[in-house]
Design a protein around this motif. Structure first.
Motif: not given
Length: 419
Positions: A351-364
């Motif tokens: 979390k501190a390294r900003d490892f996780w990224v959010d990816v918008p998935h408009d298809t679903i």
């Protein structure tokens, strides 16, 4: 923001699960990766599980994960016009990766020799179950076959019991990763002399390379590893590596020698504070105690190891993973909590390294959380993924923009079953 590492380079991805990761890695590095799939979609779109258990190609978690960042075009390789489209795309590509049965693409005019005749710079990577030569070149593939034939399955499981299958299918991920690395290695000399080449990835060999813990055993111990469950080491020199605690498991190797002695002494001292352990453990000269590595184990060694492991097991059972780990860091003890998927999701370091990224998935209609870059780069950062494409979503963009086809011609190809 897309990475600039491979900006301007194009890859055609004609793989199934044996190579989907290769194209994903190239997309993460900034290349334009065009997923070429049949009109009904690639087989990777039909691998369960599905989001909300709805069996739909756009909800297939495998496809969502390993096609993220790619573009999708459809091409019917059973059609002459479909094959011609792929030939034309290959003429304008820098890389091609495929995982069809050996010889199939050659038989339909899409093999390396045919495509390289038009595009000598093309790096053409084939992912095969057993290579393209030798008695096994036409053997059929399944994930369990790769692990068994590569030797790794022999080491999976408990002593005295049959070998076990790898928990989740992943031989294709090893092959896809090796294909990406090999393709990039071939890219360097091409930048110098301008010539591409063909690469053949052997999945069996990829699995053999996972056996690094086995390779030194004949030299150090005169034997080979066998199934040992939670234990490490060869027969006659095994040490327990995994211990239960209140909420899971801890991995630790208790040993002697200059490397492990300080850690072992610290653990024994900590156990002694809580009334665990024997006097011989505290008096042992751990720095020179290395049986089973540079000297044969005696019966006394085996008895001491058994007593020490039993004591550690009782001691760890009184605490949680976080409690044990906190003390291990403070006391400089070499151990690690066995992380579950939920633990990884909550990991403070990631979390501190900003490892996780959010990816918008408009298809679903939702945003998904993806693993982020494996490395941080200052000048050419690895970019975040875009969502996985729908089947044929980029037909118009690629066939018009790359090949210069008219909308009418694209409609004709679609109506004729070529795309």
């Amino acid at each position: 923001m897309p990475s600039k590492l491979l900006n301007g380079f194009r890859m055609l991805d004609l793989t199934d699960e044996k190579g989907a990761l290769c194209g994903k890695m190239f997309a993460d590095l900034g290349a334009e990766v065009i997923k070429v799939e049949p009109p009904e979609g690639c087989s990777t779109r039909r691998i369960p599980p599905y989001i909300d258990d709805i069996p739909d190609p756009d909800r297939c978690l495998y496809s969502i994960a390993y096609h993220a960042g790619k573009k999708s075009v459809t091409a019917n390789l059973a059609s002459a016009e479909g094959r011609a489209l792929v030939t034309d795309l290959a003429a304008k590509a820098d890389f091609l990766v495929e995982s069809y049965p050996v010889g199939h693409l050659d038989s339909i005019g899409l093999g390396h020799d045919a495509l390289a005749a038009r595009n000598p710079r093309l790096i053409y990577t084939s992912i095969t179950p057993f290579g393209d030569t030798g008695p096994g070149k036409n053997y059929q593939w399944a994930d369990i076959v790769s692990w068994a034939a590569g030797g790794a399955m022999y080491l999976m499981g408990e002593e005295g019991k049959p070998p076990l299958q790898m928990s989740l299918p992943q031989a294709g991920l090893h092959a896809g990763g090796e294909a990406a690395v090999a393709s990039m290695i071939a890219h360097y000399p091409r930048q110098i002399d301008g010539l591409g080449q063909k690469i053949v990835v052997n999945m069996q060999a990829c699995i053999v390379w996972t056996l690094m813990n086995e390779q030194a055993m004949p030299f150090l111990h005169g034997n080979h590893l066998a199934r040992s469950g939670a234990y490490a080491g060869s027969t006659g020199a095994q040490r327990k590596m995994v211990y239960e605690c209140k909420d899971g498991h801890i991995s630790i190797l208790v040993a002697g020698g200059t490397t492990f002695a300080p850690s072992t002494r610290a653990l024994i001292g900590w156990m002694g504070e809580s009334g665990y352990g024997s006097e011989w453990m505290r008096q042992k000269e751990w720095t020179i105690w290395v049986p089973g590595v540079f000297m044969a184990m005696t019966e006394q060694d085996r008895q001491e190891i058994a007593e020490l492991e039993e004591t550690i097991g009782r001691f760890f059972a009184t605490m949680t993973k976080s409690e044990i780990y906190a003390q291990a860091l403070k006391r400089r003890i070499l151990l690690a909590p066995v992380a579950t998927a939920a633990d990884i999701e909550r990991d403070e370091h990631l979390k501190a390294r900003d490892f996780w990224v959010d990816v918008p998935h408009d298809t679903i209609g939702r945003t998904l959380v993806f693993p982020g870059p494996f490395a941080k780069m200052t000048a050419t950062p690895i970019g975040g993924s875009t969502r996985a494409p729908r089947i044929g979503e980029h037909n118009d963009e690629i066939y018009r923009g790359v090949l210069g086809l008219s909308p009418q011609r694209i409609q004709e190809l679609c109506g004729g079953g070529a795309i």
